[in-house]
Design a protein around this motif. Structure first.
Motif, PDB file in Angstrom:
ATOM      1  N   SER A 154      -4.231  13.705   7.596  1.00 61.20           N
ATOM      2  CA  SER A 154      -5.613  13.254   7.870  1.00 61.20           C
ATOM      3  C   SER A 154      -6.432  13.521   6.610  1.00 61.20           C
ATOM      4  N   ASP A 155      -6.049  12.847   5.537  1.00 63.86           N
ATOM      5  CA  ASP A 155      -6.466  13.168   4.166  1.00 63.86           C
ATOM      6  C   ASP A 155      -7.936  13.519   3.973  1.00 63.86           C
ATOM      7  N   ASN A 156      -8.827  12.628   4.449  1.00 62.84           N
ATOM      8  CA  ASN A 156     -10.250  12.838   4.154  1.00 62.84           C
ATOM      9  C   ASN A 156     -11.022  13.234   5.412  1.00 62.84           C
ATOM     10  N   MET A 201     -13.089   1.757   3.248  1.00 60.72           N
ATOM     11  CA  MET A 201     -12.235   2.249   4.344  1.00 60.72           C
ATOM     12  C   MET A 201     -11.303   3.355   3.864  1.00 60.72           C
ATOM     13  N   ARG A 202     -11.471   3.766   2.611  1.00 65.52           N
ATOM     14  CA  ARG A 202     -10.538   4.729   2.010  1.00 65.52           C
ATOM     15  C   ARG A 202     -11.282   5.992   1.586  1.00 65.52           C
ATOM     16  N   PRO A 203     -10.575   7.067   1.210  1.00 69.46           N
ATOM     17  CA  PRO A 203     -11.247   8.234   0.635  1.00 69.46           C
ATOM     18  C   PRO A 203     -12.022   7.834  -0.620  1.00 69.46           C
ATOM     19  N   ARG A 223     -14.151   4.594   7.898  1.00 71.67           N
ATOM     20  CA  ARG A 223     -13.547   5.255   6.745  1.00 71.67           C
ATOM     21  C   ARG A 223     -12.374   6.168   7.127  1.00 71.67           C
ATOM     22  N   TYR A 224     -11.215   5.593   7.188  1.00 74.12           N
ATOM     23  CA  TYR A 224      -9.937   6.325   7.242  1.00 74.12           C
ATOM     24  C   TYR A 224      -9.936   7.416   8.314  1.00 74.12           C
ATOM     25  N   TRP A 225      -9.961   8.709   7.951  1.00 75.73           N
ATOM     26  CA  TRP A 225      -9.860   9.763   8.968  1.00 75.73           C
ATOM     27  C   TRP A 225     -11.220  10.339   9.359  1.00 75.73           C
ATOM     28  N   PRO A 235       9.832  16.834   2.141  1.00 75.08           N
ATOM     29  CA  PRO A 235       8.683  16.338   1.376  1.00 75.08           C
ATOM     30  C   PRO A 235       7.930  15.228   2.099  1.00 75.08           C
ATOM     31  N   HIS A 236       6.698  14.987   1.613  1.00 75.96           N
ATOM     32  CA  HIS A 236       5.911  13.989   2.349  1.00 75.96           C
ATOM     33  C   HIS A 236       6.252  12.557   1.955  1.00 75.96           C
ATOM     34  N   ILE A 237       6.757  12.363   0.714  1.00 74.99           N
ATOM     35  CA  ILE A 237       7.194  10.998   0.336  1.00 74.99           C
ATOM     36  C   ILE A 237       8.590  11.076  -0.289  1.00 74.99           C
ATOM     37  N   SER A 284       3.204   0.013  -7.064  1.00 79.05           N
ATOM     38  CA  SER A 284       2.044  -0.343  -6.235  1.00 79.05           C
ATOM     39  C   SER A 284       1.423   0.875  -5.564  1.00 79.05           C
ATOM     40  N   TYR A 285       1.866   2.096  -5.957  1.00 77.14           N
ATOM     41  CA  TYR A 285       1.320   3.313  -5.337  1.00 77.14           C
ATOM     42  C   TYR A 285       1.042   4.371  -6.401  1.00 77.14           C
ATOM     43  N   PHE A 286      -0.045   5.076  -6.236  1.00 78.11           N
ATOM     44  CA  PHE A 286      -0.373   6.221  -7.092  1.00 78.11           C
ATOM     45  C   PHE A 286      -0.686   7.405  -6.182  1.00 78.11           C
ATOM     46  N   LEU A 297       0.825  -1.217   0.000  1.00 78.28           N
ATOM     47  CA  LEU A 297       0.000   0.000   0.000  1.00 78.28           C
ATOM     48  C   LEU A 297       0.861   1.271   0.000  1.00 78.28           C
ATOM     49  N   TYR A 298       1.919   1.263   0.803  1.00 83.57           N
ATOM     50  CA  TYR A 298       2.797   2.444   0.915  1.00 83.57           C
ATOM     51  C   TYR A 298       4.257   2.013   0.765  1.00 83.57           C
ATOM     52  N   PRO A 299       4.749   1.930  -0.481  1.00 82.72           N
ATOM     53  CA  PRO A 299       6.064   1.308  -0.698  1.00 82.72           C
ATOM     54  C   PRO A 299       7.280   2.248  -0.635  1.00 82.72           C
ATOM     55  N   PRO A 302      -4.885  18.461   1.441  1.00 81.45           N
ATOM     56  CA  PRO A 302      -5.284  17.622   2.583  1.00 81.45           C
ATOM     57  C   PRO A 302      -4.243  16.548   2.908  1.00 81.45           C
ATOM     58  N   TRP A 303      -3.523  16.027   1.901  1.00 76.66           N
ATOM     59  CA  TRP A 303      -2.492  15.025   2.180  1.00 76.66           C
ATOM     60  C   TRP A 303      -1.418  15.575   3.115  1.00 76.66           C
ATOM     61  N   GLU A 304      -1.223  16.890   3.110  1.00 72.20           N
ATOM     62  CA  GLU A 304      -0.191  17.440   4.003  1.00 72.20           C
ATOM     63  C   GLU A 304      -0.561  17.246   5.466  1.00 72.20           C
ATOM     64  N   GLN A 335       9.274   5.914   1.586  1.00 73.35           N
ATOM     65  CA  GLN A 335       9.458   6.470   2.937  1.00 73.35           C
ATOM     66  C   GLN A 335       8.545   7.684   3.088  1.00 73.35           C
ATOM     67  N   TRP A 336       7.682   7.628   4.088  1.00 75.10           N
ATOM     68  CA  TRP A 336       6.765   8.743   4.352  1.00 75.10           C
ATOM     69  C   TRP A 336       7.286   9.577   5.511  1.00 75.10           C
ATOM     70  N   ASN A 337       7.070  10.884   5.412  1.00 76.93           N
ATOM     71  CA  ASN A 337       7.606  11.871   6.334  1.00 76.93           C
ATOM     72  C   ASN A 337       7.263  11.607   7.809  1.00 76.93           C
TER      73      ASN A 337
HETATM   74  C1  DGY Z   1      -2.154   8.222   0.657  1.00 79.59           C
HETATM   75  O1  DGY Z   1      -1.727   8.090  -0.478  1.00 79.59           O
HETATM   76  O2  DGY Z   1      -3.074   7.572   1.145  1.00 79.59           O
HETATM   77  C2  DGY Z   1      -1.472   9.123   1.575  1.00 79.59           C
HETATM   78  O3  DGY Z   1      -2.155   9.378   2.741  1.00 79.59           O
HETATM   79  C3  DGY Z   1      -0.954  10.375   0.940  1.00 79.59           C
HETATM   80  O4  DGY Z   1       0.191  10.611   1.655  1.00 79.59           O
END
Ligand code: DGY
Length: 425
Positions: free
Chosen positions: A167-169, A200-202, A353-355, A69-71, A79-81, A27-29, A162-164, A31-33
């Motif tokens: 708590s995206d959604n 469970m996602r935005p 649902r996520y946040w 940066p955030h990523i 595997s990530y967009f 899901l998150y391949p 919002p990604w910054e 390095q995230w901040n």
């Molecule tokens: C995502 O892609 O779900 C992240 O929260 C963005 O950083």
């Protein structure tokens, strides 16, 4: 039977990609901040060298202008967009790795203090040069925050995406996001819903707006001044400001430990500005702190976890303390596990649902820390204890349903493992 502390360490080892840790496999391949900052504290409970390495790999992605940066895209992955081809930030820092173009909560300074306290406690004086390098990177990033995200000197830093916020959604952004067009030039190829149930996602419409914002800032060539004037989404965020204020206090502590008197004056000024800004955001109706939409000029009166995060930076008066304690207890009433990230009595609440409702271990960690700082130790202990037990029951999930205690989102999550290691100490 494997004990849970060992299991948490195993998660970190499994998500280690050679000096940096991915939030979870697939899901998150990258390095995230802020994930990495929390993860470094988890590592510090048993391997201080690896903890430092986490932050060292992270600062390799710092931009020339100081932004973290955030990523950090250390190695390619499909595997990530959205990946580096969508962000197109190659010109913004002198060398690889490629990165995204926005930032995330500056937990880095808090983590650095945590690591350095561990160094002091274990007498590892050989870590001094490494500490200096990390301190300087943190200081540059705090300067970036104030210049780029508080040009009007309100003492409140703004998010432009919002990604910054991390708590995206969150319902906190709903009203402001409605103004963001849903049109995009980029084809949206969501990968997240291949890993996690879409409920469970935005939503897709959220992603259209997220990508529209990326395109606006990409067209500004990621120049902070242009971004500030073109941003269709601009929120002076109390969660972000509180984390920055707390991290600044932690850098002040570091500067005095390291005898860096030159940095001290600048850090004190920054800190005072942020504390004044935060104090101005108390809202009696919400019984917490509220963010400000800089485009509409309206207060964001949504009951989300954001309202409680300023506790980590502020000394509340006795009324604020009482109101916040009552409010947190009210949000947790009837829940198997608190603290929900959106109040359960709010029409926006969605437990899975996520946040928009789920409980996140790192948010509980921050709020408990803030409660302790404000002499609400009993409540802090309850929240920490509940966080530990839900992880022991449901595993190292990304987040938890407050109504059922069920683990949700990605599993084998690094920052949940780190939260366990730190809270269980
Ligand atoms: C995502 O892609 O779900 C992240 O929260 C963005 O950083």
């Amino acid at each position: 039977m494997i004990n849970v502390t060992d299991a948490a360490r195993t998660i970190l080892a499994r998500n280690d990609r050679g000096g940096y840790t991915v939030p979870t496999d697939g899901l998150y391949p990258f390095q995230w901040n802020w994930d990495s900052a929390f993860v470094s504290m988890g590592f510090a409970t048993f391997d201080i060298d690896r903890a430092y390495q986490e932050l060292e790999r992270f600062i390799q992605g710092q931009w020339n202008n100081g932004m973290f940066p955030h990523i950090i895209f250390h190695v390619p992955s499909d595997s990530y967009f959205p990946g580096p081809d969508v962000w197109q930030t190659d010109q913004c820092h002198s060398k690889k790795p490629l990165t995204s173009g926005i930032t995330q909560p500056p937990v880095f300074g808090m983590a650095l203090r945590f690591l350095y306290e561990t160094v002091l406690a274990t007498g590892r004086h050989d870590m001094l040069a490494r500490t200096h390098t990390l301190f300087n990177a943190a200081l540059r990033s705090h300067r970036w925050w104030l210049e780029a995200r508080d040009p009007d000197k309100r003492g409140l830093v703004a998010i432009l995406h919002p990604w910054e916020s991390g708590s995206d959604n969150s319902p906190a952004w709903d009203e402001a996001l409605v103004r963001v067009p849903t049109t995009t030039k980029t084809e949206i190829c969501r990968q997240d819903t291949k890993h996690v149930n879409a409920t469970m996602r935005p939503r897709n419409i959220d992603y259209q707006r997220f990508i529209h914002l990326v395109e606006v800032y990409r067209e500004c060539q990621w120049d902070p001044i242009k971004q500030w004037s073109h941003a269709p989404f601009k929120i002076a965020d109390v969660q972000m400001t509180a984390i920055l204020a707390r991290a600044t206090a932690d850098l002040i502590w570091m500067a005095s430990q390291l005898n860096l008197s030159d940095a001290l004056g600048e850090l004190f000024t920054m800190h005072q500005l942020l504390i004044n800004g935060l104090n101005s955001r108390w809202n009696q109706h919400i019984r917490g702190f509220v963010s400000l939409d800089l485009i509409s000029g309206k207060d964001i009166e949504k009951p989300t976890q954001t309202c409680f995060i300023p506790l980590i930076a502020l000394e509340l008066d006795s009324y604020q303390r009482k109101f916040i304690q009552e409010e947190i207890e009210r949000w947790c009433q009837g829940m198997v596990i608190g603290i929900p990230t959106t109040a359960p009595f709010s029409p926006d609440f969605e437990s899975k649902r996520y946040w928009r409702g789920p409980v996140w271990a790192v948010i509980n960690w921050l709020i408990a820390d803030g409660l302790r700082k404000n002499q609400l130790k009993e409540l802090a202990t309850i929240i920490e204890g509940n966080t530990i037990s839900v992880i022991e029951r449901a595993g190292f999930c990304e987040y938890f349903d407050p109504i059922t205690g069920e683990g949700l989102g990605g599993n084998t999550f690094s920052w949940t493992a780190a939260a366990y290691l730190v809270l269980r100490r």
